[in-house]
Scaffold this active site. Structure first.
Site, PDB file in Angstrom:
ATOM      1  N   CYS A  22      -2.485  14.137 -15.828  1.00 11.17           N
ATOM      2  CA  CYS A  22      -2.364  14.098 -14.373  1.00 11.17           C
ATOM      3  C   CYS A  22      -3.095  12.908 -13.771  1.00 11.17           C
ATOM      4  CB  CYS A  22      -2.902  15.385 -13.754  1.00 11.17           C
ATOM      5  SG  CYS A  22      -4.702  15.567 -13.846  1.00 11.17           S
ATOM      6  N   LYS A  25      -8.464  12.967  -9.961  1.00 14.32           N
ATOM      7  CA  LYS A  25      -9.893  12.832  -9.720  1.00 14.32           C
ATOM      8  C   LYS A  25     -10.558  14.187  -9.912  1.00 14.32           C
ATOM      9  CE  LYS A  25      -9.525   9.222  -6.181  1.00 14.32           C
ATOM     10  NZ  LYS A  25      -9.900   8.855  -4.798  1.00 14.32           N
ATOM     11  N   ASP A  55     -15.534   6.028   2.235  1.00 16.19           N
ATOM     12  CA  ASP A  55     -14.624   4.884   2.192  1.00 16.19           C
ATOM     13  C   ASP A  55     -14.173   4.582   0.771  1.00 16.19           C
ATOM     14  OD1 ASP A  55     -14.054   3.578   4.826  1.00 16.19           O
ATOM     15  OD2 ASP A  55     -16.233   3.751   5.012  1.00 16.19           O
ATOM     16  N   ASP A  73     -11.496   2.107 -10.587  1.00 19.32           N
ATOM     17  CA  ASP A  73     -10.678   3.310 -10.725  1.00 19.32           C
ATOM     18  C   ASP A  73     -10.034   3.292 -12.102  1.00 19.32           C
ATOM     19  OD1 ASP A  73      -9.168   5.627 -10.207  1.00 19.32           O
ATOM     20  OD2 ASP A  73      -8.885   5.050  -8.111  1.00 19.32           O
ATOM     21  N   ASP A 232      -6.576   4.213   1.726  1.00 22.65           N
ATOM     22  CA  ASP A 232      -5.385   4.409   0.902  1.00 22.65           C
ATOM     23  C   ASP A 232      -5.322   5.868   0.477  1.00 22.65           C
ATOM     24  OD1 ASP A 232      -7.459   4.206  -0.992  1.00 22.65           O
ATOM     25  OD2 ASP A 232      -6.197   3.220  -2.468  1.00 22.65           O
TER      26      ASP A 232
END
Length: 353
Positions: A22, A25, A55, A73, A232
């Site tokens: 998946c 997070k 943010d 990320d 985003d």
């Protein structure tokens, strides 16, 4: 679209993750419990954006004209094509810099890979895809770090630049603003469907093409407008990121459900209970932050809570500029939609109608 589409007899990368590929997070409930125990961030006056807000990236001032935007990320594969996985992971990481109003400058690879059990060519293809996407962004790949891991994982650490007076954050939305979303949602539902072989080849290719699309055009286009806030849309979902904007800006937000663009077949698949665990956890986290009209059923709620990978920007602009920005984005092939309104009522809350 790349020619490096995975063949039927190749390994399915999405099957190699214990989490089902998946790429999710850590869910917001668990993450908030951890983060609130951390010490307060530095009082360094040059730290313009740090841990104290929700943010997308940190921002550190170098001088009066230049600040660094820093982010990273990475995640497990959400598609089986290694080249496209590299492209998508890179686009996703670069997006945080765009959301902050910055320009990507350099990138570094973050790699976890079972080097003794998977063909090394798979890793080569992942890195090649990412390299091509970094180049497309106008940034430079300068290195990285790798570990031998049981599950493949990949992403980037990205450094960008922004003028200290032109930083876009998620906490400046103003009453009366309209919210523009630049990509459709439903990514988690469709990537969950990949493991169940429920997408056609055309649908899969269209999905990968969208996820690998940079937010570069959207970010550059919004610079000419009065952007009060920007973020985003990624793992915490459209509603989750809108909630963070509402809380940080001390405003309410109304999301117009019928205006929210969905990827093809998302509603159909959701009605078949093809719902990732991340959507359910987001929905639980948002239970005291969102008020739904009676017409918004549970399927709609879960779709709006669906975790997104490499999603679009959510941009708050004055109402009198919203249609012009939407039109310009659409003319540049960015599928922008006006999906919400910033309100004085319901401060810190989301209303879905």
């Amino acid at each position: 679209m790349t020619e490096k589409l995975i063949k039927k007899d190749q390994v399915k990368l999405t099957s190699l993750s214990s989490k089902g590929g998946c790429g999710c997070k850590i869910n917001p409930l668990d993450l908030s419990e951890v983060l609130r125990q951390l010490p307060k961030t530095s009082n360094d006056p040059n730290l313009l954006v740090g841990l104290d807000t929700s943010d997308d990236a940190g921002v550190y001032r170098i001088n009066d004209d230049v600040a660094l935007v820093q982010t990273l990320d990475f995640f497990t594969p959400i598609v089986d094509d290694p080249y496209m996985f590299g492209q998508i992971a890179a686009a996703n990481a670069l997006s945080d810099v765009y959301a902050m109003g910055g320009t990507p400058l350099t990138a570094m690879n973050i790699v976890g890979f079972p080097i003794d059990t998977l063909d090394k060519q798979i890793l080569t293809d992942i890195l090649t895809g990412a390299s091509h996407k970094v180049t497309e962004a106008g940034a430079t790949l300068v290195g990285g770090h790798s570990i031998d891991d049981k599950e493949p994982k990949f992403g980037l650490s990205v450094t960008g630049t922004v003028h200290p007076n032109k930083i876009k954050t998620n906490n400046g939305a103003q009453v009366g603003d309209k919210l523009i979303l630049t990509k459709p949602i439903g990514v988690g539902i469709l990537t969950t469907s990949i493991k169940k072989d429920m997408l056609t080849e055309t649908e899969l290719n269209n999905l990968m093409e969208l996820l690998a699309t940079l937010n570069k055009t959207a970010a550059e286009t919004m610079q000419a407008y009065t952007v009060h806030a920007s973020t985003d849309v990624t793992g915490f979902s459209l509603l989750g990121h809108a909630s963070e904007m509402a809380k940080g800006s001390d405003v309410g937000i109304t999301i117009h459900k019928d205006n929210v663009p969905l990827l093809e077949r998302v509603r159909e698949l959701a009605e078949q209970s093809i719902i990732p665990g991340g959507a359910k956890k987001n929905h639980q986290w948002l239970s005291d932050k969102v008020v739904y009209d009676d017409a918004i059923d549970e399927v709609d709620q879960l779709i709006l809570s669906d975790p997104v990978t490499s999603g679009g920007l959510l941009i708050a602009v004055p109402a009198d500029e919203a249609e012009a920005l939407q039109s310009e984005l659409q003319n540049k092939n960015v599928p922008a939609a006006i999906v919400g309104t910033v309100t004085e009522e319901n401060t810190g809350m989301i209303h879905v109608e």
